[in-house]
Enzyme design. Structure first.
Site, PDB file in Angstrom:
ATOM      1  N   LYS A  12      11.778 -22.764  13.088  1.00 27.00           N
ATOM      2  CA  LYS A  12      11.116 -22.029  13.895  1.00 27.00           C
ATOM      3  C   LYS A  12      10.718 -20.824  13.066  1.00 27.00           C
ATOM      4  O   LYS A  12      11.587 -20.161  12.487  1.00 27.00           O
ATOM      5  CB  LYS A  12      12.326 -21.824  15.159  1.00 27.00           C
ATOM      6  CG  LYS A  12      11.530 -20.883  16.173  1.00 27.00           C
ATOM      7  CD  LYS A  12      10.566 -22.089  16.892  1.00 27.00           C
ATOM      8  CE  LYS A  12      11.188 -22.448  18.324  1.00 27.00           C
ATOM      9  NZ  LYS A  12      10.194 -23.501  18.989  1.00 27.00           N
ATOM     10  N   THR A  57      13.457 -27.392  16.740  1.00 29.60           N
ATOM     11  CA  THR A  57      13.316 -25.704  16.524  1.00 29.60           C
ATOM     12  C   THR A  57      13.782 -24.772  17.543  1.00 29.60           C
ATOM     13  O   THR A  57      14.019 -23.994  17.188  1.00 29.60           O
ATOM     14  CB  THR A  57      11.858 -25.882  15.928  1.00 29.60           C
ATOM     15  OG1 THR A  57      11.078 -25.722  17.138  1.00 29.60           O
ATOM     16  CG2 THR A  57      11.282 -26.782  14.908  1.00 29.60           C
ATOM     17  N   ARG A 174      -6.865   8.953 -13.740  1.00 31.34           N
ATOM     18  CA  ARG A 174      -7.303   8.310 -12.204  1.00 31.34           C
ATOM     19  C   ARG A 174      -6.036   8.351 -11.347  1.00 31.34           C
ATOM     20  O   ARG A 174      -4.764   8.638 -11.696  1.00 31.34           O
ATOM     21  CB  ARG A 174      -7.738   7.004 -12.882  1.00 31.34           C
ATOM     22  CG  ARG A 174      -6.594   5.886 -13.278  1.00 31.34           C
ATOM     23  CD  ARG A 174      -6.918   4.530 -13.035  1.00 31.34           C
ATOM     24  NE  ARG A 174      -5.954   3.578 -13.513  1.00 31.34           N
ATOM     25  CZ  ARG A 174      -5.883   2.504 -13.633  1.00 31.34           C
ATOM     26  NH1 ARG A 174      -6.972   1.719 -13.434  1.00 31.34           N
ATOM     27  NH2 ARG A 174      -4.728   1.647 -14.140  1.00 31.34           N
ATOM     28  N   GLN A 218      -0.164  -3.004 -15.223  1.00 30.37           N
ATOM     29  CA  GLN A 218       0.788  -4.129 -15.670  1.00 30.37           C
ATOM     30  C   GLN A 218       1.913  -3.477 -16.496  1.00 30.37           C
ATOM     31  O   GLN A 218       3.040  -4.001 -16.315  1.00 30.37           O
ATOM     32  CB  GLN A 218      -0.103  -4.905 -16.746  1.00 30.37           C
ATOM     33  CG  GLN A 218      -1.162  -5.829 -16.151  1.00 30.37           C
ATOM     34  CD  GLN A 218      -2.554  -5.360 -15.840  1.00 30.37           C
ATOM     35  OE1 GLN A 218      -2.764  -4.116 -15.887  1.00 30.37           O
ATOM     36  NE2 GLN A 218      -3.617  -6.120 -15.924  1.00 30.37           N
ATOM     37  N   HIS A 246      -7.975   0.520  -5.583  1.00 25.99           N
ATOM     38  CA  HIS A 246      -8.744   1.288  -6.320  1.00 25.99           C
ATOM     39  C   HIS A 246      -9.281   2.503  -5.461  1.00 25.99           C
ATOM     40  O   HIS A 246      -9.698   2.577  -4.335  1.00 25.99           O
ATOM     41  CB  HIS A 246     -10.021   0.488  -6.723  1.00 25.99           C
ATOM     42  CG  HIS A 246      -9.734  -0.620  -7.703  1.00 25.99           C
ATOM     43  ND1 HIS A 246      -8.857  -0.712  -8.708  1.00 25.99           N
ATOM     44  CD2 HIS A 246     -10.008  -2.099  -7.297  1.00 25.99           C
ATOM     45  CE1 HIS A 246      -8.761  -1.948  -9.270  1.00 25.99           C
ATOM     46  NE2 HIS A 246      -9.324  -2.836  -8.337  1.00 25.99           N
TER      47      HIS A 246
HETATM   48  O1  LIG Z   1      -4.283  -0.906 -14.490  1.00 28.89           O
HETATM   49  C1  LIG Z   1      -5.263  -1.730 -14.542  1.00 28.89           C
HETATM   50  N1  LIG Z   1      -5.206  -3.107 -14.872  1.00 28.89           N
HETATM   51  C2  LIG Z   1      -6.432  -3.842 -14.884  1.00 28.89           C
HETATM   52  O2  LIG Z   1      -6.197  -5.242 -15.485  1.00 28.89           O
HETATM   53  C3  LIG Z   1      -7.732  -3.460 -14.619  1.00 28.89           C
HETATM   54  N2  LIG Z   1      -8.709  -4.008 -14.347  1.00 28.89           N
HETATM   55  C4  LIG Z   1      -9.567  -3.084 -13.599  1.00 28.89           C
HETATM   56  O3  LIG Z   1     -10.781  -3.225 -13.700  1.00 28.89           O
HETATM   57  N3  LIG Z   1      -9.163  -1.961 -13.548  1.00 28.89           N
HETATM   58  C5  LIG Z   1      -7.676  -1.992 -13.716  1.00 28.89           C
HETATM   59  N4  LIG Z   1      -6.490  -1.326 -13.991  1.00 28.89           N
END
Ligand SMILES: O=c1[nH]c(=O)c2[nH]c(=O)[nH]c2[nH]1
Length: 298
Positions: A12, A57, A174, A218, A246
């Protein structure tokens, strides 16, 4: 050519459960969405329609509600109780996967005092757990989703390759914003203070996001995972999924204005999606085995 039944599970999905625990006039709420999935020797129903092995379920749903009587406790313990019940009570059910999302309610503040029984829902964040029990072995993968964070500086992105399709400007300042989904696998299924562990992991994720100067999302993702593993020995592995929300500088030049890193378009889609696992050297990636198998999002 033969045809056989492959891996399968059933249950469920999304049982909505709210409990009220009354401590005199002070009420404590638990608001959960519980999904049960059972696995085992289920060939008969698939191949012939003989349902002798099928725990309905509807029964699974009722069990969730019945087990909530007298208190749910921690979501990890509730999920383990349910998994043990289903696998322990029905011979043909050898595995169970219980997913729980916990929806937070905060007490409404009335004149500076938290109200006894009136609550408000904070924005979209959920605490999650996924308990898998198979042939007597259990795994707990807990986490959170919808933890939305933003830093308005302390983030750069440059040094990436440029080709004929690259238009993105390099930046040394940014906005970095994301909604964190994190799931971590515990190295044990008992002896852990689940709520303390959750609170500390959440705090570590937030503090690292805030304080780590970012050269890419990353790098931030890895730093957040690394900090959790360094701080919390009970965590064997952590997986993070972080959409890059973004914020693009708006071109104000058509209006004769300059934009000094001040006016942004918060884009909805598409978004970068950065995903990664952070592991201990002594915990091989596949040690999770069934813990992650067919988990939503990973
Ligand atoms: O931190 C980021 N990693 C990316 O892989 C990436 N690619 C992107 O266009 N902007 C960003 N910013």
């Amino acid at each position: 050519m033969g045809i056989t039944l492959g891996p399968n599970q059933y249950g469920k999905a999304e049982v909505r459960l709210v409990t009220v625990d009354r401590e005199g006039p002070v009420h404590h709420l638990k608001d959960l969405t519980v999904s049960t999935s059972l696995r085992g020797q289920l060939e008969r129903t698939h191949l012939t329609g003989d349902n002798a092995d099928v725990v309905a379920t509807d029964t699974q749903k009722n069990t969730v509600y019945a087990f909530a009587a007298g208190g749910v406790g921690e979501v990890e313990d509730f999920a383990l109780r349910l998994a043990e019940h289903f696998t322990g009570s029905f011979e043909h059910i050898t595995g169970a996967r219980i997913l729980i999302s916990e929806h937070a309610w905060n007490r409404i503040d009335v004149g500076g005092t938290p109200h006894d029984h009136a609550f408000s829902r904070p924005g979209g964040e959920e605490r999650t757990t996924a308990v898998t029990l198979q042939d007597g072995k259990a795994w707990v993968v807990s986490g959170l989703t919808g933890l939305t964070v933003l830093k308005s500086t302390g983030s750069e992105f440059h040094g990436f390759p440029r080709d004929e399709y690259t238009t993105l400007a390099e930046t040394d300042d940014r906005i970095l914003a994301t909604a964190v989904t994190a799931r971590w696998r515990y190295s044990a299924t008992s002896g852990i203070d689940w709520t303390l562990s959750f609170d500390e992991i959440r705090r570590t994720l937030l503090e690292t996001f805030a304080t780590k100067h970012s050269l890419s999302l990353q790098q931030t993702l890895y730093a957040m995972g690394e900090a959790v593993l360094e701080a919390r020995p009970e965590v064997a592995e952590i997986r993070l999924a972080m959409p890059n929300k973004h914020h693009f500088l708006v071109d104000l030049s058509p209006f004769g204005l300059s934009n000094e890193n001040e006016v942004f378009h918060a884009a909805d889609r598409p978004y970068g999606l950065i995903e990664g696992t952070v592991l201990r050297d002594d915990e091989p990636a596949d040690a999770a085995g069934l813990a992650w198998y067919s988990l939503p999002e990973f």
